[in-house]
Design a protein around this motif. Structure first.
Motif, short mmCIF file in Angstrom:
data_model
loop_
_atom_site.label_atom_id
_atom_site.label_comp_id
_atom_site.label_asym_id
_atom_site.label_seq_id
_atom_site.Cartn_x
_atom_site.Cartn_y
_atom_site.Cartn_z
N LEU A 1 51.05 36.65 43.64
CA LEU A 1 49.82 37.34 43.24
C LEU A 1 49.55 37.22 41.75
N GLU A 2 50.61 37.15 40.94
CA GLU A 2 50.41 37.09 39.49
C GLU A 2 49.99 35.71 39.00
N ASP A 3 50.02 34.72 39.89
CA ASP A 3 49.71 33.36 39.48
C ASP A 3 48.25 32.96 39.68
N LEU A 4 47.48 33.75 40.41
CA LEU A 4 46.10 33.37 40.66
C LEU A 4 45.30 33.39 39.37
N ALA A 5 44.61 32.29 39.09
CA ALA A 5 43.82 32.19 37.86
C ALA A 5 42.66 33.18 37.87
N GLU A 6 42.30 33.65 36.69
CA GLU A 6 41.25 34.65 36.57
C GLU A 6 39.93 34.15 37.12
N ASP A 7 39.58 32.89 36.89
CA ASP A 7 38.31 32.39 37.39
C ASP A 7 38.31 32.30 38.92
N GLN A 8 39.48 32.05 39.53
CA GLN A 8 39.56 32.05 40.99
C GLN A 8 39.37 33.45 41.54
N PHE A 9 39.99 34.43 40.88
CA PHE A 9 39.80 35.81 41.30
C PHE A 9 38.33 36.21 41.22
N ASP A 10 37.68 35.84 40.13
CA ASP A 10 36.27 36.20 39.95
C ASP A 10 35.41 35.56 41.04
#
Length: 259
Positions: A101-110
């Motif tokens: 979970l800590e590896d997901l890039a911020e732009d992917q989360f957005d």
């Protein structure tokens, strides 16, 4: 097998993400049951392919469901082409590959938040006033919203944390909207499919191999993935006048996965 009928005769529906996968299965079933359908997809070529195959009862429109202007124009297109709107299917969605979970890039989360959550907010903001303004139909019904959530929001899989969370949001939003809108004759329901034979399957598995498929299938008691036809059949019932007493339901279409 999709059979023909009249369960959605004289209904007009928008199906987002209708150019492939579950959305295509829903659009096909709706047309087979007498509805007129606006196939909305960010990939206009895919939407046109489905609409052309379905004939004069379907039209295609390009829409990025995370964009407020596109969502408004999508609603207006349905009204312009078909003269009304009875059913909104919020099917468009995206996932992410399995990872800590800590590896997901911020732009992917957005992007996940925009497509899986913000899009439903934008669509509801547009469709609810339209439904409230309509004359009541069978049993006082004015419109139906069907959200496509996921078993991931009920029984999360490891390493898909943010996808799981987005679909849990869809389930809660469905129930919250159903309670608020029931007095206005607007039903809000959801389907929770298990992993299916759609373009997203490889994303959820990380890689599409016989071994990964066997691992996934071992968690589904019925022993197969969800098919677009399965979602079409369930969606048809929930959006038809046969289900006018049903709202707030988030129904698993999962072969027993969540038992």
């Amino acid at each position: 097998m999709i059979t023909s009928g009249t369960r959605l005769k004289n209904k007009v529906a928008i199906v987002t993400g209708g150019g492939s996968g579950f959305g295509e299965g829903i659009a096909r079933k709706f047309v087979a049951e007498g509805a007129q359908v606006l196939v909305a997809d960010r990939d206009l070529e895919a939407g046109l392919r489905v609409a052309v195959a379905l004939g004069p009862a379907a039209r295609a429109v390009r829409a990025d469901v995370s964009d407020a202007t596109d969502v408004r124009l999508m609603m207006e297109a349905a009204e312009q082409h078909f003269g009304r709107l009875d059913i909104l299917v919020n099917n468009a969605g995206i996932g992410h590959k399995p990872q800590p979970l800590e590896d997901l890039a911020e732009d992917q989360f957005d992007r996940i938040a925009a497509v899986n959550m913000r899009a439903i907010y934008l669509a509801m903001r547009e469709v609810v006033p339209r439904f409230k303004a309509r004359a009541a139909g069978v049993h006082g019904q004015r419109g139906v919203v069907l959200n496509i959530a996921s078993t991931a929001g009920v029984s999360p899989r490891p390493r898909l944390a943010w996808y799981n969370a987005s679909k849990g949001w869809v389930i809660t939003a469905t129930r919250a909207c159903a309670v608020e809108l029931a007095p206005f004759g607007i039903r809000v329901v959801a389907l929770n499919p298990v992993a299916g034979e759609t373009p997203l399957l490889a994303t959820f598995m990380g890689e599409d191999t016989p071994e990964m498929r066997a691992k996934f299938l071992s968690t589904i008691p019925i022993g197969r993935f969800s098919l677009p036809e399965d979602l079409g059949n369930a969606a048809c019932f929930l959006c038809s006048d046969e289900a006018t007493m049903i709202t707030g339901v988030c129904m698993e279409v999962d072969g027993g996965r969540c038992i």
